[in-house]
Design a protein around this motif. Structure first.
Motif: not given
Length: 425
Positions: A272-289, A357-366
């Motif tokens: 994450v390069t911008n701290a303002d994006l942390l909310g989305d990242v936290f939510q993304q991690i939780y959604d994949r819980l 064997f192709g899914l790796d957790g990256h949105a575009f790649g998946d």
């Protein structure tokens, strides 16, 4: 019995698979009405059945190479009526297989406890001057389910448990955690990631409910000396994933360390390069819980499980078989059902291998992996009529008159004829 290929059917099947991919990605992204995964995956495969089935039906309607002209003249209307049955069949098979895939076997524990480990070192004054990390943590607490527990650990030179694990089943507990997070401030000192993860494990060990799984979210903007092969042993042995977030990391060694921690424990790393994006990242991690669906990467302790890999591949094989048989039902032809069904099994096998064997957790790649799996599924089914011979379902056996005058049968069975040896019939 003959072997044929309808190239128009192949093209339309691929186009239908592509259209299904677009609609399916919208479904996965939006997740309307917070649909449970079992229903969501069932709808996804029903959309696949609609796209591929509609494409094949339109192709044969334009150029009836496989079913013949008599099918178009006499049974096309019936085929349109049977198309919804294929959707129901794929929804049912997809939902059942997703249900099986989500079952926890072999001692796997569903992840319910979340420990947030937040960097409070002095460098955070530059990386996160607005304290967006605290706002992101507070927002996540407000959105977590009632059956979750949460704890908060902060660290700089030393690590401190500011909030032990507490259930979020009551609004009072939720407000208590929010109040604790609001009181946090950036301190001076260095970055002690080792101490932070040691405290986090202590918090997890303090919980006596052995039937619950745990996960750690570690946020830092720095680097510290850390031996992943030794200090993460308990995390690895207990299957506790550490998802790491690197905030505004200029030092490559810091990013490498956080990536190594995530990879070793089965977690994910987020840059994450911008701290303002942390909310989305936290939510993304939780959604994949504990996320474990047939269409996404496994993000829990089963990430490297051969059992769940086999279940996913088998599930796609059955989905492909159901899709092929469904196409045979649409065309009311038992021979095509066999050809498409075997082709569906083969294509489902390949699609399952691609996803596994192709899914790796990256949105575009998946997303591209799912597209490839769908196109392979559609293509092999369409081409398998050249591998397994089939009957057009219009010819009947000679019995006293030429087959050219025999009534056609769309299902490939002999047409009923009058018994000329009996009067009155």
């Amino acid at each position: 019995m003959q072997r044929k290929i309808n190239l128009l059917l192949l093209l339309f099947s691929l186009l239908g698979g592509g259209a299904a991919f677009v609609l399916g990605e919208l479904l996965l992204d939006q997740r309307p009405y917070d649909l449970p995964s079992i229903v969501l995956v069932g709808i996804y495969f029903a959309i696949v059945a609609l796209g591929v089935g509609l494409g094949c039906l339109l192709a044969e309607m334009i150029s009836p190479i496989l079913n013949g002209l008599s099918w178009k003249q006499r049974y096309l209307g019936f085929s349109w009526k049977m198309l919804p049955l294929t959707l129901v069949l794929l929804f049912a098979v997809g939902s059942v297989m997703e249900f099986v895939y989500e079952l926890n076997f072999g001692g796997v524990k569903p992840v319910k406890d979340v420990v947030m480990v937040i960097d409070d070192s002095g460098s955070m004054m530059q990386s996160d001057p607005g304290n967006s990390r605290y706002k992101a943590a507070e927002s996540l607490v407000q959105r977590m389910d009632e059956d979750n527990k949460v704890a908060v650990v902060t660290f700089s030179q030393d690590a401190t448990v500011v909030q032990p694990l507490i259930p979020l089943s009551s609004s009072a507990n939720r407000e208590q955690v929010t109040s604790v997070i609001n009181s946090l401030q950036t301190t001076d000192g260095g970055t002690n990631i080792s101490g932070a993860l040691t405290e986090a494990m202590g918090v997890i060990n303090s919980d006596n409910q052995s039937g619950r799984g745990a996960m750690v979210i570690l946020l830092s903007d720095g680097f510290s000396q850390f031996d992943t092969s030794k200090e993460l042993t308990e995390y690895v042995n207990r299957g506790i994933a550490v998802n790491t977030i690197g905030l505004a990391l200029d030092d490559p060694s810091g990013s490498a360390l956080l990536q190594d921690i995530a990879a070793t424990t089965g977690g994910q790393y987020y840059d994450v390069t911008n701290a303002d994006l942390l909310g989305d990242v936290f939510q993304q991690i939780y959604d994949r819980l504990g996320d474990r669906t047939l269409l996404t990467v496994r993000s829990d302790y089963t990430a490297d499980s051969p059992y769940y890999a086999g279940v996913r591949i088998l599930a796609l094989l059955l989905v492909g078989t159901a899709l092929g048989v469904g196409l045979g039902i649409v065309f009311d032809n038992r021979h095509l059902a066999r050809s498409f069904g075997v082709g569906g099994a083969v294509s489902g096998l390949f699609a399952g291998l691609i996803l596994e064997f192709g899914l790796d957790g990256h949105a575009f790649g998946d997303a591209m992996t799912r597209l490839l799996a769908l196109l392979v599924l559609a293509a092999i089914i369409a081409l398998f009529t050249f591998v397994i011979p089939f009957g057009e379902g219009r010819l009947s056996r000679k019995r006293g008159r030429s087959a050219d005058t025999a009534a056609p049968s769309s299902a490939g069975f002999p047409s009923p004829r009058r018994n000329r040896g009996s009067k009155g019939f």
